[in-house]
Write an enzyme that holds these catalytic residues in place. Sequence first.
Site, PDB file in Angstrom:
ATOM      1  N   ARG A   1       0.722  -1.191   0.006  1.00  0.00           N
ATOM      2  CA  ARG A   1       0.128   0.078   0.038  1.00  0.00           C
ATOM      3  C   ARG A   1       0.718   1.114   0.108  1.00  0.00           C
ATOM      4  NH1 ARG A   1      -5.240   1.600   3.610  1.00  0.00           N
ATOM      5  NH2 ARG A   1      -5.913   0.159   1.988  1.00  0.00           N
TER       6      ARG A   1
ATOM      7  N   HIS B   1      -7.586   0.803  -6.327  1.00  0.00           N
ATOM      8  CA  HIS B   1      -7.549  -0.151  -5.107  1.00  0.00           C
ATOM      9  C   HIS B   1      -8.237  -1.241  -5.863  1.00  0.00           C
ATOM     10  CE1 HIS B   1      -7.916  -1.318  -1.324  1.00  0.00           C
ATOM     11  NE2 HIS B   1      -8.851  -0.507  -0.584  1.00  0.00           N
TER      12      HIS B   1
ATOM     13  N   GLN C   1     -10.136  -4.132  -3.088  1.00  0.00           N
ATOM     14  CA  GLN C   1     -11.415  -3.314  -2.513  1.00  0.00           C
ATOM     15  C   GLN C   1     -12.566  -3.571  -3.714  1.00  0.00           C
ATOM     16  OE1 GLN C   1     -12.135  -1.756   0.453  1.00  0.00           O
ATOM     17  NE2 GLN C   1     -14.286  -2.357  -0.360  1.00  0.00           N
TER      18      GLN C   1
ATOM     19  N   ARG D   1     -13.599  -8.373   1.532  1.00  0.00           N
ATOM     20  CA  ARG D   1     -12.169  -8.173   1.465  1.00  0.00           C
ATOM     21  C   ARG D   1     -11.358  -9.562   1.811  1.00  0.00           C
ATOM     22  NH1 ARG D   1     -10.120  -3.061   1.817  1.00  0.00           N
ATOM     23  NH2 ARG D   1      -8.318  -4.240   0.976  1.00  0.00           N
TER      24      ARG D   1
HETATM   25  N1  NVA Z   1     -10.024   6.846  -1.337  1.00  0.00           N
HETATM   26  C1  NVA Z   1      -9.672   6.465   0.057  1.00  0.00           C
HETATM   27  C2  NVA Z   1      -9.896   5.066   0.248  1.00  0.00           C
HETATM   28  C3  NVA Z   1      -9.505   4.273   1.497  1.00  0.00           C
HETATM   29  C4  NVA Z   1      -9.804   2.599   1.406  1.00  0.00           C
HETATM   30  C5  NVA Z   1      -8.168   6.797   0.392  1.00  0.00           C
HETATM   31  O1  NVA Z   1      -7.196   6.613  -0.410  1.00  0.00           O
HETATM   32  O2  NVA Z   1      -7.961   7.128   1.449  1.00  0.00           O
HETATM   33  N1   CP Z   2     -11.154   0.018   2.661  1.00  0.00           N
HETATM   34  C1   CP Z   2      -9.918  -0.238   2.978  1.00  0.00           C
HETATM   35  O1   CP Z   2      -8.965  -0.382   2.324  1.00  0.00           O
HETATM   36  O2   CP Z   2      -9.719  -0.084   4.502  1.00  0.00           O
HETATM   37  P1   CP Z   2      -8.416   0.198   4.922  1.00  0.00           P
HETATM   38  O3   CP Z   2      -7.756   1.673   4.590  1.00  0.00           O
HETATM   39  O4   CP Z   2      -8.804   0.080   6.622  1.00  0.00           O
HETATM   40  O5   CP Z   2      -7.445  -0.911   4.668  1.00  0.00           O
END
Ligand code: NVA
Ligand code: CP
Length: 303
Positions: A102, A129, A132, A287
């Site tokens: 990430r 993502h 997700q 997930r």
């Molecule tokens: N758009 C959000 C998604 C979090 C799962 C972010 O990147 O913070």
């Molecule tokens: N939706 C998601 O990716 O959640 P986290 O940021 O908690 O991993």
Amino acid sequence: MKHLLKLLDLSTEEIIDILNLADQLKYEQKHGIPHNILKGMTLGMIFQKASTRTRVSFETGMYQLGGNALFLSSKELQIGRGEPVQDTARVLSRYLNGIMIRTFEQSEVENLAEFGSIPIINGLTDFCHPCQVLADLQTIREYKNKLEGLNFCYIGDGNNMANSLTVGCLKVGMNVTLACPEGYYPDEKVLDFTRDYENFKIVNSPVEAAADADVLYTDVWASMGMEDEVEKRRIAFKGYQINDDVMASAKSDAIVMHCLPAHREEEITSKVFEQHAKEIFDEAENRLHAQKAVMVRLMANEG
Ligand code: NVA
Ligand code: CP
């Protein structure tokens, strides 16, 4: 499929295959049927941003598949002191059977895949993502018993979620409508991809976008890494919210989804969130199942 870097790289068949396997693994887990498919294997998980769901679902998923997962905060790796990702990739490839990362830049994930020799899984970048959205598609199919032909509506920022949802939903045959403010549209690469699809549109009005929707989706107005834009975005996104007016425009049996974490009274009202909490937390649960399917497809032959 060697890696999961972005959904643009996957064929419709590969996406459906992952969803089918995710359903099977979910069934097995719920019925206590062991599936130690990745016994003895280790997944490294590099995090340059915060996470609740991604971290815990990957770690638990790997354990349920008979393997181990290592949490590697970038702050504590030499990467945080400037060791190039190309070198990190080559070193970690000697110890691990897969890496989930990430981070901010999509290029960092692509570089890991280029220089490493093990499967790389994108656990969120500023661009996309994919994990997700695989869980989201699994959830939509559970509720609606199909994907093709459904009307999907996303309201809010043209961010990583909008990018992956647009690609994923179009690839499986859904009709996609986004409501985004001017200046906050999805990435150009995604807009290029949509040019082949007549069943894609972007409008500015959330109520218009939601017309006849089977699925309504939203995400935060300011993503991780945009902390200094929060105030500006609060103004730009005012009204880009799933609320009673938007719900009234959608089909009466529309489901509501959110990748979480959610900001109540910003992109979604508390009322709608709680009315649709079942869908939203089923989505979060998936997930686990969808990522187990991804890991099995990518890593089962890496032992
Ligand atoms: N758009 C959000 C998604 C979090 C799962 C972010 O990147 O913070
Ligand atoms: N939706 C998601 O990716 O959640 P986290 O940021 O908690 O991993």
